[in-house]
Design an enzyme around this catalytic site. Structure first.
Site, PDB file in Angstrom:
ATOM      1  N   HIS A 384       0.780  -1.113   0.011  1.00 46.55           N
ATOM      2  CA  HIS A 384      -0.045  -0.061   0.007  1.00 46.55           C
ATOM      3  C   HIS A 384       0.619   1.248   0.126  1.00 46.55           C
ATOM      4  O   HIS A 384       0.339   2.303  -0.347  1.00 46.55           O
ATOM      5  CB  HIS A 384      -0.849   0.149   1.224  1.00 46.55           C
ATOM      6  CG  HIS A 384      -2.187   0.473   0.877  1.00 46.55           C
ATOM      7  ND1 HIS A 384      -2.407   1.452  -0.041  1.00 46.55           N
ATOM      8  CD2 HIS A 384      -3.250   0.851   1.888  1.00 46.55           C
ATOM      9  CE1 HIS A 384      -3.643   1.698  -0.038  1.00 46.55           C
ATOM     10  NE2 HIS A 384      -4.152   1.575   1.020  1.00 46.55           N
ATOM     11  N   ASP A 388      -1.909   2.399  -4.751  1.00 46.60           N
ATOM     12  CA  ASP A 388      -3.121   2.691  -4.222  1.00 46.60           C
ATOM     13  C   ASP A 388      -4.245   1.786  -4.376  1.00 46.60           C
ATOM     14  O   ASP A 388      -4.305   0.953  -5.316  1.00 46.60           O
ATOM     15  CB  ASP A 388      -3.410   4.175  -4.861  1.00 46.60           C
ATOM     16  CG  ASP A 388      -2.549   5.110  -4.291  1.00 46.60           C
ATOM     17  OD1 ASP A 388      -1.819   4.908  -3.270  1.00 46.60           O
ATOM     18  OD2 ASP A 388      -2.352   6.059  -5.252  1.00 46.60           O
TER      19      ASP A 388
END
Length: 413
Positions: A384, A388
């Protein structure tokens, strides 16, 4: 009388220590020239160390799981005379680029030796490789009942098969239900320790986001069955994975940021033009990840053949170091045991892993009625910090489209 001191091999490439993963002898055992006496593991290779001379073991350096520094004494052997022949070191699993060396002190006259160290605990048990122990456990065989034919009484797979062929099985326990209070401590060693260290590295340094999507595999399964029925004799049988590999290649061409590695110490992302797909593979010793290199340059049949070759090499312990490293994205599949959903752990330093769950026939509403369709979930994890949520979802949706309309996989961009 003289004494040979075998030191921990120098396997090169900056390795400072190695882990003892197997003793084939104990203190007091006679050894003969070329007999394997120990196996050690680094993060690059598993090395079998043979004896260069005939003699008797008078000292061992440590126990299974201990880490021994390179060039530190490993075994002392009492010999009847001198010899100038150098020992040979066997690479048992993953070769390293530089030929390992074993350093041996020159023979010296026998002198009062210190009291021998106690024999390591594992030699008090049945000597057998992890793959043999797994085979015996799955076959319901207690290795203490099997006579080993290998060096120092080591039990081979053939010994277990011979035991089974004689119709000898453990005596079943009689009686009703009873409490069990026994415990067993198992030291984490060898490949299992490496797996544990890699998992800790991945989960402690990578903030995972896992995205799950349902895929209708009906059309692809029909195509797969047809292609298998028409395949040439030299073609491997197709599974779902080669189709997924080709789908990943096409999806990556549109989102190259997914095919990347991240050096979080240097803060550098490397996007790779080559698509090197790691295939998580279960072996008797534990989980390994052989790598299908340049999937972008391989067709369906080539992907399948290379995947099968690498899986067999991994399971037999013959995969090379290059075949087990360098992946840029990984596929994790448990086949029929894949369950409904999973949370795969990213193969550090990659930024994405694609988890394949099992295919099951489920009722699906087509707008007017429920119809049976072959459905499968993809459970995919992303770093992450780099990917995204929107980009992760877009990537998986593109893969889904390619799998649900498999003709798109074969259309050149």
């Amino acid at each position: 009388m003289g004494e040979f001191i075998i030191k921990m091999p120098d396997v090169g490439e900056g390795v400072a220590e190695a882990e003892l993963v197997e003793w084939h002898v104990k203190t007091g055992d006679p050894v003969r020239e070329d007999m394997v006496i120990a196996a050690v593991m680094t993060d690059k290779a598993t090395v079998e160390i043979p004896s260069p001379v005939n003699g008797t073991v008078i000292w061992l350096a440590g126990e299974i799981g201990d880490r021994i520094a390179v060039k530190a004494p490993l075994v002392r052997i009492e010999t009847a005379g001198e010899t100038d022949e150098a020992p040979r070191v066997r690479i048992a699993q993953t070769p390293v680029a530089e030929t390992p060396k074993v350093e041996i002190a020159k023979p010296v006259p026998a002198a009062p030796a210190p009291a021998p160290a106690p024999a390591p605990a594992p030699v008090e048990k049945s000597l057998a490789a992890p793959s043999v122990r797994l085979f015996a456990r799955e076959s319901g065989v207690d290795l203490r009942q099997v006579q080993g034919s290998g060096p120092a009484g080591r039990i081979l797979r053939e010994d277990v098969e011979q035991f089974l062929s004689l119709g000898t099985t453990p005596v079943p326990v009689k009686g009703g239900l009873a409490r069990k209070t026994a415990t067993e401590e198992i030291k984490l060693t060898g490949l299992r320790r490496r797996i544990a260290e890699k998992m800790v590295l991945s989960t402690s340094r990578i903030p995972h986001i896992t995205y799950v999507e349902e895929v209708d595999m009906t059309a692809l399964e029909e195509l797969r069955v047809t292609m298998n029925g028409d395949r040439r004799p030299d073609h491997p049988k197709l599974t779902v994975l080669p189709f997924l590999m080709r789908a990943l290649v096409k999806a990556i061409s549109e989102q190259p940021e997914v095919n990347a590695t991240f050096d979080d110490d240097a803060g550098v992302i490397t996007r790779h033009g080559a698509v090197h797909i790691g295939i998580a593979t279960q072996t008797p010793a534990g989980l390994t990840v052989p790598v299908v290199r340049h999937a972008e340059a391989r067709g369906i049949w080539d992907c399948a053949a290379e995947m099968n070759r690498l899986a067999e090499a991994a399971r037999s312990g013959t995969a090379t170091r290059d075949e087990l490293s360098g992946s840029t994205i990984t596929i994790s599949s448990l086949g029929a045991l894949g369950g409904i959903v999973s949370t795969p752990v990213i193969n550090h330093p990659e930024v994405a892993i694609i988890g394949v769950n099992k295919i099951a026939t489920r009722p699906v509403w087509d707008g007017t009625q429920f119809v049976p369709r072959k459905m499968m979930n993809l459970s995919s994890s992303f770093d992450h910090r780099i990917i995204d949520g929107w980009d992760a979802a877009t990537f998986v949706q593109r893969v889904r489209t390619l799998l649900e309309t498999p003709a798109l996989i074969f259309i050149e961009s």
